[in-house]
Design a protein around this motif. Structure first.
Motif, PDB file in Angstrom:
ATOM      1  N   SER A  16     -29.502  -0.387  37.040  1.00 39.02           N
ATOM      2  CA  SER A  16     -28.891  -1.169  38.123  1.00 39.02           C
ATOM      3  C   SER A  16     -28.438  -0.268  39.270  1.00 39.02           C
ATOM      4  N   ILE A  17     -28.274  -0.877  40.423  1.00 37.56           N
ATOM      5  CA  ILE A  17     -27.783  -0.143  41.601  1.00 37.56           C
ATOM      6  C   ILE A  17     -26.251  -0.097  41.572  1.00 37.56           C
ATOM      7  N   HIS A  18     -25.661  -1.264  41.256  1.00 36.41           N
ATOM      8  CA  HIS A  18     -24.200  -1.387  41.330  1.00 36.41           C
ATOM      9  C   HIS A  18     -23.547  -1.386  39.948  1.00 36.41           C
ATOM     10  N   ALA A  19     -22.312  -0.910  39.912  1.00 38.20           N
ATOM     11  CA  ALA A  19     -21.574  -0.850  38.648  1.00 38.20           C
ATOM     12  C   ALA A  19     -21.189  -2.244  38.142  1.00 38.20           C
ATOM     13  N   ALA A  20     -21.236  -3.237  39.029  1.00 42.49           N
ATOM     14  CA  ALA A  20     -20.819  -4.596  38.626  1.00 42.49           C
ATOM     15  C   ALA A  20     -21.673  -5.126  37.473  1.00 42.49           C
ATOM     16  N   GLN A  42     -33.265  -3.185  46.212  1.00 42.79           N
ATOM     17  CA  GLN A  42     -32.588  -3.874  47.316  1.00 42.79           C
ATOM     18  C   GLN A  42     -33.331  -5.156  47.683  1.00 42.79           C
ATOM     19  N   ASP A  68     -23.400  -7.845  47.587  1.00 46.70           N
ATOM     20  CA  ASP A  68     -24.620  -7.331  46.955  1.00 46.70           C
ATOM     21  C   ASP A  68     -24.469  -7.166  45.438  1.00 46.70           C
ATOM     22  N   ASP A  69     -23.308  -6.668  45.019  1.00 49.20           N
ATOM     23  CA  ASP A  69     -23.197  -6.367  43.577  1.00 49.20           C
ATOM     24  C   ASP A  69     -23.252  -7.639  42.731  1.00 49.20           C
ATOM     25  N   GLU A  72     -26.787  -8.782  42.648  1.00 47.25           N
ATOM     26  CA  GLU A  72     -27.606  -7.962  41.735  1.00 47.25           C
ATOM     27  C   GLU A  72     -27.475  -8.461  40.293  1.00 47.25           C
ATOM     28  N   THR A  73     -26.290  -8.925  39.918  1.00 45.27           N
ATOM     29  CA  THR A  73     -26.151  -9.447  38.544  1.00 45.27           C
ATOM     30  C   THR A  73     -27.111 -10.623  38.328  1.00 45.27           C
TER      31      THR A  73
END
Lengths: 246, 100
Positions: A16-20, A42, A68-69, A72-73
């Protein structure tokens, strides 16, 4: 971030890109070697934003500018759901209540009271819990259908990392009095299709329909007409349990 | 005329479901519940065809049905598809079968 989760008994590596995404999946982490992996870009996030805006327009409500985060999920779950199909697993929108080792799936169009009804269950039956409040995975294993907890669980986020046999699927309708009745699969499959995640590809859609068809062979279906009286939980449970074969 | 989107048609145990696939098809949010004859018509509409060709196909497949019965079912179903915006490449001659 790279990590692996176990979902519906399948081990999935996530890039994943984000920690979320990691934060969301914290209760589902595993060290086992992955059966498959998913990675987001992205472009995937931009796709979720576009889709979210289209859905808002379709439903006639203002678009929400999600971060965004969060988007992303959604992208990760979309990719996972597409790749789970070969494992006889698919996403059906609904709330799964678990009690005494069995799972009951309540499905209904948005805003028809799934959350309210499942809350009545938790109040009436202290041992009950929400396995997933919005987007559970259903999976066939050895001919039986199981409801599987996932961290993707809608606004309330209610979920638990457990897998339980699915005893019944219940469609909720508004009614003046609480009553429940069995429904034949041929009456209910259009609604089940409308509540199931639809993949884009033809082969994947065919597989999804095959899995929905298979639910008609092993699961009982009910229509529950309910008001806002907490007694709806008792009526639903007793109605679905009385047909249980010994 | 032909279908605007690609559909996956499946026998769900007597009745059929038809669900559009492909990115473009997501504009159509629903699904179709069909009987066997309508599912057959939908299959015919995957390629560019005409109501007459479909009629002949149905006549061959269901020889016990009268022309009137076939025409009635066909026109009714094509109207339903057209109403849902699921048909394209409709010629002026074909358009006449649609109820305004």
């Amino acid at each position: 971030m790279n990590f692996s989760i176990s979902l519906a008994g399948v081990n999935i590596e996530i890039h994943s890109i984000h920690a979320a995404v990691y934060d969301l999946c914290r209760d589902y982490l595993t060290d086992r070697s992955p059966d498959f992996s998913v990675a987001t870009t992205q472009e995937d996030i931009a796709f979720e934003r576009k889709k979210s805006n289209e859905e808002a327009a379709h439903e006639g409500r203002p678009a929400v500018d999600f971060p965004d985060d969060y988007l992303e999920t959604l992208a990760v779950y979309r990719k996972i759901c597409e790749k789970l199909l070969p494992y006889d697993a698919f996403l059906m929108h609904g709330a799964v209540v678990a009690q005494n080792g069995a799972a009951y799936l309540f499905t209904a169009p948005s805003g028809l009271g799934k959350t309210t009804h499942t809350r009545f269950w938790l109040e009436k039956y202290p041992e009950a819990f929400i396995l997933n409040g919005d987007k559970p995975i259903l999976r066939f294993q050895n001919g039986k259908l199981f409801a599987c907890g996932t961290p993707w669980a809608g606004k309330e986020g209610q979920n638990r990392n457990v897998i339980l046999p699915l005893r019944a699927v219940c469609v909720l309708f508004r009614g003046k009095e609480n009553r429940i009745e069995p429904v034949r699969f041929d009456k209910i499959f259009p609604l089940l299709i409308s509540q199931t995640y639809r993949p884009t590809g033809e082969a994947e859609m065919r597989k999804t329909l095959e899995l929905i068809k298979k639910t008609g062979e092993g699961v009982r279906f009910y229509a529950m007409f309910c008001n806002l009286d907490p007694d709806a939980a008792r009526v639903a449970k007793e109605g679905m349990d009385q047909d249980e074969p010994n | 005329m032909k279908l605007r989107y690609q559909f996956v048609v499946m026998d769900m145990g007597g009745d059929y479901s038809a669900v559009p696939v492909g990115e473009d098809a997501k504009k159509f949010h629903g699904m179709l519940k069909l009987n066997e004859t309508s599912a057959d018509i939908l299959e015919q509409l995957k390629e560019d065809t005409t109501p007459m060709k479909i009629h002949l196909h149905l006549k061959e497949k269901y020889p016990d049905s009268t022309d009137e019965e076939i025409a009635e079912h066909l026109v009714k179903f094509l109207n339903k598809l057209n109403h849902e915006g699921l048909l394209e490449h409709i010629t002026d001659a074909e358009r006449r079968i649609f109820i305004l």
